[in-house]
Design a protein around this motif. Structure first.
Motif, PDB file in Angstrom:
ATOM      1  N   SER A 180       0.846  -1.186   0.000  1.00  0.00           N
ATOM      2  CA  SER A 180       0.000   0.000   0.000  1.00  0.00           C
ATOM      3  C   SER A 180       0.880   1.234   0.000  1.00  0.00           C
ATOM      4  O   SER A 180       1.727   1.402   0.870  1.00  0.00           O
ATOM      5  CB  SER A 180      -0.883  -0.030   1.236  1.00  0.00           C
ATOM      6  OG  SER A 180      -1.248   1.274   1.586  1.00  0.00           O
ATOM      7  N   ASP A 181       0.693   2.081  -0.986  1.00  0.00           N
ATOM      8  CA  ASP A 181       1.416   3.349  -1.040  1.00  0.00           C
ATOM      9  C   ASP A 181       0.436   4.451  -0.715  1.00  0.00           C
ATOM     10  O   ASP A 181      -0.505   4.707  -1.463  1.00  0.00           O
ATOM     11  CB  ASP A 181       2.000   3.564  -2.432  1.00  0.00           C
ATOM     12  CG  ASP A 181       3.109   2.585  -2.710  1.00  0.00           C
ATOM     13  OD1 ASP A 181       3.961   2.404  -1.828  1.00  0.00           O
ATOM     14  OD2 ASP A 181       3.112   1.979  -3.788  1.00  0.00           O
ATOM     15  N   ASP A 182       0.672   5.062   0.396  1.00  0.00           N
ATOM     16  CA  ASP A 182      -0.252   6.095   0.840  1.00  0.00           C
ATOM     17  C   ASP A 182       0.194   7.430   0.285  1.00  0.00           C
ATOM     18  O   ASP A 182       1.257   7.933   0.637  1.00  0.00           O
ATOM     19  CB  ASP A 182      -0.279   6.129   2.364  1.00  0.00           C
ATOM     20  CG  ASP A 182      -1.452   6.933   2.864  1.00  0.00           C
ATOM     21  OD1 ASP A 182      -2.140   7.546   2.027  1.00  0.00           O
ATOM     22  OD2 ASP A 182      -1.672   6.934   4.084  1.00  0.00           O
ATOM     23  N   LEU A 183      -0.604   8.007  -0.560  1.00  0.00           N
ATOM     24  CA  LEU A 183      -0.250   9.286  -1.160  1.00  0.00           C
ATOM     25  C   LEU A 183      -0.885  10.450  -0.423  1.00  0.00           C
ATOM     26  O   LEU A 183      -0.628  11.599  -0.731  1.00  0.00           O
ATOM     27  CB  LEU A 183      -0.710   9.326  -2.611  1.00  0.00           C
ATOM     28  CG  LEU A 183      -0.064   8.313  -3.550  1.00  0.00           C
ATOM     29  CD1 LEU A 183      -0.711   8.406  -4.906  1.00  0.00           C
ATOM     30  CD2 LEU A 183       1.407   8.620  -3.679  1.00  0.00           C
ATOM     31  N   ARG A 184      -1.766  10.146   0.456  1.00  0.00           N
ATOM     32  CA  ARG A 184      -2.447  11.165   1.256  1.00  0.00           C
ATOM     33  C   ARG A 184      -3.437  12.002   0.449  1.00  0.00           C
ATOM     34  O   ARG A 184      -4.013  12.937   0.950  1.00  0.00           O
ATOM     35  CB  ARG A 184      -1.426  12.122   1.912  1.00  0.00           C
ATOM     36  CG  ARG A 184      -0.971  11.703   3.282  1.00  0.00           C
ATOM     37  CD  ARG A 184      -2.153  11.719   4.219  1.00  0.00           C
ATOM     38  NE  ARG A 184      -1.810  11.294   5.569  1.00  0.00           N
ATOM     39  CZ  ARG A 184      -1.358  12.123   6.501  1.00  0.00           C
ATOM     40  NH1 ARG A 184      -1.200  13.387   6.229  1.00  0.00           N
ATOM     41  NH2 ARG A 184      -1.106  11.668   7.694  1.00  0.00           N
ATOM     42  N   LEU A 211       4.987   7.046  -9.186  1.00  0.00           N
ATOM     43  CA  LEU A 211       5.605   6.274  -8.117  1.00  0.00           C
ATOM     44  C   LEU A 211       6.470   5.187  -8.716  1.00  0.00           C
ATOM     45  O   LEU A 211       6.108   4.589  -9.737  1.00  0.00           O
ATOM     46  CB  LEU A 211       4.543   5.598  -7.248  1.00  0.00           C
ATOM     47  CG  LEU A 211       3.558   6.468  -6.509  1.00  0.00           C
ATOM     48  CD1 LEU A 211       2.570   5.582  -5.788  1.00  0.00           C
ATOM     49  CD2 LEU A 211       4.291   7.325  -5.503  1.00  0.00           C
ATOM     50  N   LEU A 218       8.202   8.341  -4.417  1.00  0.00           N
ATOM     51  CA  LEU A 218       7.554   9.351  -5.252  1.00  0.00           C
ATOM     52  C   LEU A 218       8.618   9.932  -6.166  1.00  0.00           C
ATOM     53  O   LEU A 218       9.562  10.592  -5.721  1.00  0.00           O
ATOM     54  CB  LEU A 218       6.942  10.435  -4.384  1.00  0.00           C
ATOM     55  CG  LEU A 218       6.265  11.581  -5.121  1.00  0.00           C
ATOM     56  CD1 LEU A 218       5.057  11.067  -5.875  1.00  0.00           C
ATOM     57  CD2 LEU A 218       5.860  12.662  -4.150  1.00  0.00           C
TER      58      LEU A 218
END
Lengths: 299, 993
Positions: A180-184, A211, A218
Motif C-alpha cells: 500500500s502506497d499512501d499518497l495522502r 511512483l 515518489l
C-alpha cells in the motif's frame, strides 16, 4: 520522441453520445476505439475514419468504464447499475452480467488472457470475476481499501487499485502481498507505465504523481492542470517520455516525464476532459469530454 | 390435437401452461368423458377419479353433501300426500325436544323426563290428583249421594264471594276500593312493579321459602314505597314474583340448603352494575319462558366449543341440585310482608349499587366534589441561574494568598488541641470561610473550640489556617497554570511535592521564574519535581550523549543533573554547595540541562515535536553547544525532512489471494496447502496454547519465505522493518507453531556467553546444509524484533519470516562504522574495553553491557551481518565486535569523530541519530541483557548447529542488498525501530509502575 511528435492535431470528432462521455478507450491494436457515457450506451468507433460502427445498449445506468480483450472478441463494461457486463463484440449480446458490487462500479479491466475481469467499485472493493464460467459471483473480493476504488490496473501477476482513501494498493498474487502506497490524496486514476516500473496516479489535489513501483518512492509530481472533482484519466505516451493528463477546463497537458514541466498544453474540449487514451505503438490519442464528443488527435 | 398438428404450420414454441402440465392426466380423463377443453373455466366441473362430482361451492362445505348430492334419501323422496286443508287444517306442529333427539337419546331421556308435581305451578295437576284421590275414597266409603259425584259439582271455589261482588261492581284487582281514578291505579301498578324489582334483588328478607311447594300461584301484595295518601287508597295488588332464573317454576334450589342463598345473593350483587335495571327488564321478558330443563338437552351448537361443562350434556341424569347452587335463588314467598321491607329492599338495592362503586353503605357519591386538587405552577428559574454549583472556597483562598502571614506561633501544649486545630484549619482552608463560621456557631459552648473565637490556641490556628491556605492556593494555582505549563507531568509532580508538605513557593511557571533569580528553594523545588519524574528512565543514562564535552566540569554537572533527574531520591548536598557559580548562572545552566535532557528524551522517543527542535535551536544559539550537541540538532532537522517526505508512505501487508484467482491468473498459489487464514487478532492464550507445536509447521513456511524472496527481490529488499513487523504479526496470527528447539535455545541459554566466542566458533564451524542455515538466520533476525514486538502485543511470535530488510540495512549501518572503527580495533576482543571517562555515570549493572545497550538496534544487524558474511576473516570480526561493544569508541563516534562524519551524507547522520536514539530508547539494562542473551543464544545455536556455508548464502544476500540502492529504507526502518522501541519501553515502564 520529441515534443513535436505529440498528437496535437485534431483529425476526427466522434459524435453520437447524448450527454457526457465518461470513458474512451482504444482497443488493443489501436484500430478501433470504444466510448461509453451517460447515455447508457457503449459505442464502437473507427477513430481513424471517424465512423461509428455499433452501439451496445443494455446498461440501465451510465456506463463508466469499458475494456476490450486483446483479441477484440469480448467487451466488459461497468457503470452505475452495479453490474459488470460481459459482451460479445460482434453480436452485441450480453454474455454475462456479474452482480455483487454494492455500489457503482468505477472501473473494469481484463487480465492478460482475458479470462478474469477485475472491477473497482464504490463499495470500497476490488472484485475479480471469472468470465468463462456460468457462475456470476466474484472469485476474489479485495476489500482492504478504506474508500471508493476509482481505478484498477492489471499486470500479469498483480492487481493495482487506486482509491479515494489516498492509497495505491498493489496486490501481488504471486507472493501474496499487499503493498500500500499512501499518497495522502484521493487517487483518481492510475495507469502503469509501459515499462511496468512506475505507476502514474492522478490525485484530486490537481497533481499527478508517479511512483516507483518497486520502492514506493515518489519520483515526480506533475502540476498545472485542474483536477479536483472529476475522474480524469492520465497516461504515459508510448515511449514513456511524456505524461498526458486532462484538465477540468478542457485542456490537455503534456508534461515531461523527468523534469515535470509542461511540454505542451492545448484546449481540446470546451469542458471537462473525462478520459484520455493513447494509441499503442503510434502517436495518436483520443480524448473524451463531458460535451459528448470524442476527439481524435494525431501528430 | 395430434392430428391437427400435421395439418398446420406452427411458429414459435407453444406456451406451455403450468396447469396444463400438472393436470394433464386428469384432463385426459376428462377429455375422454366430454370435451372439457372447450368450456371456460367457470363452467368446467371438477370430478373425481370415478367421474363423480365431488366438489361444491364453498357454502356447501366443498365436499359431497346429502345423499349423493341430493336432498333425497336412500328410500327416495316421496312427496307429501295431499290432504285437504278444508276439512282438517294442517296442524301447527309444536316442536319439542324429542323432535331433535336421536332415538337412543330419547330412550335415555325417557326415564328422566317426567312431570313432577313440584312444578305444577297452578296446582291443576294436584287438584286433579286430589280429586281422583277423593274419588277413590268416595268410592270406598259410603256417601250420601250414591254414585260418583260429578266433578263439576265439587270444584273448589276459586274466588271469594266478596271479590265476585266487587268485580261485579266494577272493581278490578289492584284498584282502591274507594277510588276509581285511573291514574292512581296506574301509579299503584308502577309502584308495585318497583317493589317487585326491589324484591327480586333483596333476598335477605326472603323468609324460609320451603314451606309449601305445592302452593297456589305465588303472589304477594306490595305496598307502594311512599306512604302517601294514594298508596293507602290502593288495594294491595297481586304481583307475580318474576322468574329471574332458569329453574323450573316453583323450584327452589336452596330448599334444603338455605345457607347457600346468602352466597348466591352476594354473587349476584357483585354482578350487578349500572345496567342493573336493564338486565332485570331482560329477565322480566324471560319470565314465564321455558324451564331451564330443556336447554341442556339440545346438544352443542356448531359454533360452541366443547367444554368440560358440556361433556355430559347427553347424560341421562340432570343434576339440578348442582346447577342450581350456582343459579339465582328464588325469593319464593314474600307473601305479605309489611310495607317496610319493600322500602328496605329499595334501599338495600341502592346499597348494593353503591357498594359496587366503592362508597360506604348509606352514602352516595357526590356529584360535586368538595375538595379540589390544588395545582401549583413550577417555580420560575431566574435567568441568570447556572445549574452548576461553584464552591467559593478555593477562590477565597486564592484571594487570601497575598495576605501577610501571621507570625509563627508555637503549637499549644495540648496535643489534642493541636490536632484539632490543624484539622479544622485544613478543613477551613479547603471548604472556605463558611465552614469556619459554621463550626464556630455550632461549637460556641464547647471550650475545645474556643480557638475559633479568639480563645486558647487562636494564634496557632491563624497560622495553620494561613499555611493551609497557601498550600491550597498553590494547588489551585497549579491547576490553573497547568495548561500553560509545557509539561503536565512536571506540574503534577510539583503539585505532588506540595501535597507532601513541601514549603510553599511563589512561582507560576518555570519559564518565568528561571529568568528571575533562582533561589535555593527554587532549586530544591526543581529537583523535587525532577525527583518525581519517572526514575526508570535513568537506566538509559550511560548512553547519554555528552553535549558539553569541551567543558568537562559542565559535562560533569550535566551528568550529575541527569542522574538526579532520573535517579530519584534525595539530592546530593554537594551539588549546589560545591559549585562556586552565582545563582543566576546556575539557574541558567540548570535550564540548559533541562532542555537538553528533554530534547534527548524526546529524540529517544522518536517524536520530533516542534517544541524540542525549537528549544534546541534556541539553546544552540544561546548556549555553548559542542559539536556533539549540534549534531543532535542536525539529526533533528534531518528527521524533520524525513517526516516531510513521509508520503507516499509504503506499507506492506500479507494478502491472501483466493486459490481460484491464482488459477485464473495462471499463477501458483503462494499459500498453497496452507490452512485458511485465522482471524487477525488472537489472544495471548491462543498463541500460548499453540507454542509447543512441532517444527513441521514452520518448515514449509520457511520454504515459501525463501521462494518469496527470490522472485521479487526488489520488493523484498525494500521492505521496511516496520512492514516486516506487521507482516510478522500477521504471520503470528496465521500459524502459531513454534519450533521447539529454537524456543529452547532462547530460553535455556544464559547470558554470560561472549559474542566473540560465538563468532570464533562460527568461523571454525563445519559447513552444513545451506537452506537450514538461512532459515535459522532468518529466524534469528526476525526473532529479536519479534521478541520485542511480541512482548508488546502479548504474542508468542513464530520466528520464520523473510527478513530481507535487515539485510538491506546492515551494510549501510555497518560500513561507516567499520571505517571509523578500523584504527581502533587493535585492542582485540575484550568485552568491556575502557569504560573510561564517563563510565562513572553508569550504574554498575550497566557496565557489563554498554556496547550492547548502545547498539541494540545496530548490534543485531551488525552481528548478524557478520554471521551472514561467510568468509569474513577473524580480525574483521574482531573489528566489528570491537566497534559494537566498546562504548568508548562509539562515544567517540558520537562526539569527537562527528566532525568527520559531518562530511558524510545525510544518511549517515541519520544513521547516527538512529543509533543514539536507539540507545536511549533501550528500556533497561536488564532487558538488554535479556535480549542479548537471547540473541547470543540464537547465534551460538546457529553457529553450533548450522554451518558457515550459510554465511555464504547470507553474504549473497548482503551483496544483493548492497547493490540495490534504496534511499529511504534505512531511515524508514530506523523510524520503525524507534517506534517499536519506544513502544516497548512504554510498556516496560508501565509494567514497572
Amino acid at each position: 520522441m520529441n515534443s513535436s511528435e505529440l498528437p496535437r492535431k485534431e483529425t476526427n470528432v466522434l459524435k453520437g453520445h447524448d450527454g457526457a462521455v465518461l470513458a474512451a478507450r482504444f482497443n488493443y491494436d489501436g484500430n478501433y476505439c470504444l466510448s461509453c457515457g451517460k447515455d447508457r450506451t457503449i459505442r464502437l468507433w473507427n477513430p481513424h475514419r471517424g465512423i461509428h460502427i455499433i452501439t451496445y445498449k443494455s446498461h440501465c445506468r451510465e456506463v463508466r468504464d469499458v475494456h476490450v480483450t486483446p483479441d477484440n472478441s469480448k467487451l466488459c463494461s461497468c457503470g452505475g447499475d452495479r453490474q459488470i457486463f460481459y459482451w460479445d463484440v460482434s453480436t452485441c449480446r450480453v454474455i454475462c452480467k456479474f452482480r455483487g458490487h454494492d455500489g457503482e462500479v468505477n472501473a473494469v479491466k481484463f487480465n492478460e488472457n482475458a479470462s478474469v475481469v477485475v472491477s473497482a467499485g464504490y463499495d470500497r472493493s476490488l472484485r475479480a470475476w471469472y468470465c468463462r464460467s456460468h457462475s456470476t459471483g466474484p472469485i476474489q473480493i479485495i476489500d482492504s481499501f478504506l474508500d471508493t476504488v476509482m481505478s484498477v490496473c492489471l499486470t500479469k501477476t498483480e492487481i493495482t487499485g487506486g482509491s479515494v482513501d489516498g492509497t495505491v494498493r498493489t496486490f501481488d498474487i504471486r507472493i501474496g502481498r499487499e503493498i500500500s502506497d499512501d499518497l495522502r490524496q484521493p487517487v483518481n486514476c492510475i495507469s502503469k507505465s509501459n515499462d511496468g516500473n512506475c505507476i502514474l496516479a492522478s490525485c484530486l489535489d490537481s497533481c499527478i504523481r508517479i511512483l516507483d513501483r518497486s520502492t514506493g518512492e515518489l519520483l515526480q509530481e506533475y502540476k498545472g492542470h485542474a483536477c479536483k472533482s472529476y475522474k480524469m484519466d492520465c497516461f504515459l505516451t508510448n515511449s514513456d517520455a511524456h505524461v498526458i493528463g486532462g484538465s477540468e477546463d478542457g485542456s490537455i497537458f503534456f508534461w515531461d516525464l523527468v523534469d515535470a514541466f509542461v511540454v505542451s498544453k492545448f484546449r481540446a474540449h470546451p469542458s471537462v476532459v473525462t478520459s484520455v487514451s493513447y494509441r499503442p505503438k503510434e502517436n495518436c490519442m483520443i480524448t473524451s469530454s463531458v460535451d459528448g464528443s470524442v476527439r481524435v488527435w494525431k501528430t | 390435437m395430434d392430428s391437427d398438428e400435421e395439418d398446420f404450420v406452427f411458429f414459435g414454441t407453444p406456451i406451455q401452461r403450468e396447469e396444463e402440465i400438472t393436470n394433464r392426466r386428469k384432463k385426459a380423463a376428462a377429455e375422454a368423458s366430454g370435451n372439457l377443453r372447450a368450456l371456460p373455466p367457470w363452467k368446467q366441473e371438477v370430478r373425481d377419479e370415478e367421474g363423480r362430482r365431488r366438489f361444491h361451492g364453498a357454502f356447501t362445505g366443498g365436499f359431497s353433501a346429502g345423499y349423493f348430492n341430493t336432498v333425497g334419501t336412500k328410500e327416495g323422496w316421496a312427496p307429501q300426500s295431499f290432504t285437504s286443508s278444508r276439512k282438517n287444517r294442517a296442524e301447527v306442529k309444536q316442536q319439542s325436544i324429542f323432535s331433535f333427539l336421536d332415538e337412543d337419546e330419547k330412550t335415555e331421556l325417557e326415564g328422566a323426563l317426567g312431570t313432577s308435581s313440584q312444578f305444577d305451578t297452578f296446582g291443576f295437576t294436584t287438584a286433579e290428583y286430589a280429586r281422583k284421590q277423593a274419588d277413590k275414597e268416595q268410592k270406598q266409603r259410603p256417601s250420601a249421594i250414591p254414585g260418583p259425584v260429578p266433578d263439576e259439582l265439587v270444584l273448589p271455589a276459586s274466588e271469594s264471594i266478596g271479590l265476585k261482588l266487587l268485580r261485579k261492581m266494577g272493581w278490578r284487582h289492584g284498584r282502591a276500593i274507594n277510588d276509581s281514578h285511573a291514574t292512581s291505579l296506574y301509579g299503584a301498578r308502577r309502584e308495585a312493579r318497583k317493589a317487585f324489582l326491589a324484591f327480586s334483588s333483596e333476598d335477605a328478607k326472603a323468609p324460609n321459602p320451603a314451606d309449601e311447594p305445592v302452593e297456589e300461584p305465588e303472589s304477594f301484595t306490595v305496598q307502594p314505597a311512599d306512604n302517601d295518601t294514594r298508596s293507602s287508597q290502593s288495594l294491595p295488588a297481586f304481583v307475580c314474583n318474576p322468574k329471574q332464573d332458569l329453574h323450573g317454576l316453583g323450584y327452589d334450589p336452596f330448599k334444603h340448603a338455605p345457607e347457600f342463598r346468602e352466597k348466591k345473593r352476594l354473587d349476584l350483587s357483585n354482578d350487578k352494575q349500572h345496567g342493573y335495571r336493564k338486565a332485570m327488564s331482560l329477565k322480566d321478558s324471560l319470565f314465564g319462558s321455558k324451564s331451564g330443563k330443556a336447554a341442556p338437552g339440545f346438544g352443542i351448537g356448531a359454533l360452541e366449543e366443547y367444554d368440560a361443562e358440556d361433556e355430559d350434556i347427553y347424560a341421562a341424569g340432570y343434576d339440578f341440585q348442582e346447577t342450581c347452587m350456582e343459579e339465582d335463588e328464588e325469593p319464593s314467598s314474600l307473601s305479605i310482608e309489611s310495607k317496610q321491607p319493600s322500602r328496605l329492599s329499595i334501599e338495600s338495592k341502592q346499597k348494593v349499587v353503591a357498594r359496587d362503586e366503592g362508597v360506604l353503605p348509606g352514602f352516595k357519591i357526590a356529584s360535586v366534589s368538595v375538595c379540589q386538587l390544588e395545582r401549583f405552577d413550577p417555580p420560575v428559574i431566574p435567568k441568570d441561574f447556572v445549574p452548576h454549583h461553584k464552591f467559593p472556597g478555593p477562590l477565597e483562598t486564592l484571594k487570601k494568598l497575598d495576605v501577610p502571614s501571621p507570625p509563627e506561633v508555637l503549637p499549644p501544649d495540648d496535643c489534642n488541641l493541636k490536632l484539632l486545630i490543624e484539622g479544622v484549619a485544613k478543613l477551613v482552608a479547603r471548604c472556605g470561610k463558611l465552614f469556619e463560621d459554621l463550626s464556630r456557631k455550632k461549637n460556641q459552648s464547647n471550650p475545645l473550640f474556643s480557638f475559633l473565637s479568639g480563645g486558647n490556641g487562636h494564634d496557632y490556628y491563624e497560622r495553620r489556617l494561613w499555611e493551609e491556605h497557601q498550600k491550597f492556593g498553590d494547588q489551585a494555582k497549579l491547576l490553573l497554570d497547568g495548561k500553560l505549563s509545557p509539561s503536565m507531568q512536571k506540574m503534577t509532580a510539583e503539585s505532588r511535592g506540595k501535597l507532601l508538605g513541601e514549603k510553599p513557593l511563589e512561582r507560576s511557571s518555570r519559564e518565568t521564574t528561571s529568568s528571575s533569580v533562582a533561589s535555593g528553594e527554587f532549586q530544591f523545588q526543581f529537583n523535587l519535581s525532577d525527583t518525581f519524574q519517572n526514575s526508570n528512565s535513568f537506566s538509559k543514562l550511560p548512553e547519554v550523549a555528552k553535549p558539553f564535552k569541551d567543558d568537562p566540569a559542565k559535562q560533569e554537572r550535566f551528568e550529575q543533573f541527569l542522574k538526579e533527574k532520573y535517579e530519584g531520591g534525595l539530592r546530593s548536598a554537594g551539588f549546589t554547595a560545591a559549585s562556586n557559580m552565582s545563582e543566576a548562572v546556575r539557574a541558567r545552566e540548570k535550564l540548559d540541562f533541562e532542555a537538553v535532557a528533554e530534547a534527548i528524551a524526546k529524540g529517544k522517543r522518536g517524536k520530533e515535536s516542534m517544541v524540542s527542535t525549537q528549544r534546541l535551536d534556541i539553546l544552540a544559539s544561546g548556549m555553548q553547544f559542542t559539536s556533539g550537541g549540534l549534531e543532535e540538532v542536525k539529526d533533528v532537522h534531518a528527521e524533520d525532512l524525513a517526516t516531510k517526505k513521509k508520503y507516499p508512505k509504503r506499507e506492506e501487508f500479507q494478502w491472501r489471494p483466493s486459490p481460484v484467482l491464482c488459477k485464473r491468473f495462471d499463477l501458483i498459489d503462494p499459500f498453497m496447502g496452507k490452512p485458511p487464514p485465522a482471524p487477525r487478532m488472537r489472544s495471548k492464550i491462543d498463541s500460548l496454547l499453540f507454542i509447543p507445536d512441532s517444527v513441521k509447521g514452520a518448515k514449509p513456511e520457511e520454504d515459501t519465505v525463501t521462494n518469496r524472496d527470490v522472485p521479487a527481490p526488489q520488493t523484498g529488499a525494500q521492505m521496511t522493518i516496520e512492514d516486516a513487523a506487521e507482516k510478522e504479526i500477521e504471520i503470528v496470527a496465521e500459524n502459531v507453531e513454534r519450533p521447539v528447539d529454537l524456543y529452547k535455545a532462547i530460553f535455556s541459554d544464559d547470558s554470560d556467553d561472549d559474542v566473540e566466542d560465538s563468532n570464533t566458533k562460527k568461523v571454525e564451524d563445519p559447513e552444513k546444509k545451506t537452506e537450514v542455515a538461512t532459515t535459522t538466520l532468518n529466524r534469528l533476525i526476525a526473532g529479536d524484533f519479534l521478541e520485542s514486538l511480541g512482548k508488546e502485543l502479548g504474542f508468542e511470535v513464530p520466528p520464520d519470516t523473510p527478513y530481507s530488510t535487515n539485510k538491506v540495512d546492515v551494510p549501510r549501518i555497518e560500513t561507516p562504522n567499520s571505517d571509523s572503527g578500523n584504527p581502533k580495533l587493535s585492542s582485540g576482543t575484550s568485552l568491556n574495553p575502557g569504560n573510561g571517562t564517563a563510565q562513572d555515570i553508569e550504574s554498575p549493572e550497566n557496565e557489563s553491557v554498554p556496547g550492547w545497550s548502545v547498539g541494540y538496534g545496530s548490534k543485531h544487524t551488525v552481528g548478524l551481518s557478520e554471521n551472514m558474511s561467510a568468509k569474513v576473516n577473524k580480525d574483521k570480526f574482531a573489528e566489528e565486535d570491537k566497534k559494537v561493544k566498546s562504548p568508548s569508541s562509539r562515544k567517540r563516534n558520537w562526539s569527537s569523530s562527528s566532525s568527520s562524519e559531518d562530511e558524510r551524507s545525510r544518511k549517515h547522520s541519520k544513521r547516527h541519530r538512529y543509533r543514539s536514539s536507539d540507545s536511549y530508547s533501550d528500556p533497561s539494562s536488564d532487558d538488554r541483557e535479556h535480549y542479548r542473551s537471547r540473541s547470543k543464544g540464537k547465534e551460538r545455536r546457529s553457529s553450533k548447529g548450522k554451518s558457515s556455508s550459510s554465511r555464504k548464502h547470507s553474504k549473497h544476500h548482503k551483496h544483493r542488498s548492497r547493490d540495490s540502492p534504496s534511499r529511504d529504507s534505512p531511515s524508514r526502518s530506523h523510524r520503525g525501530l524507534e517506534r517499536k522501541h519506544s513502544e516497548v519501553r512504554k510498556e516496560k515502564s508501565k509494567r514497572r509502575n
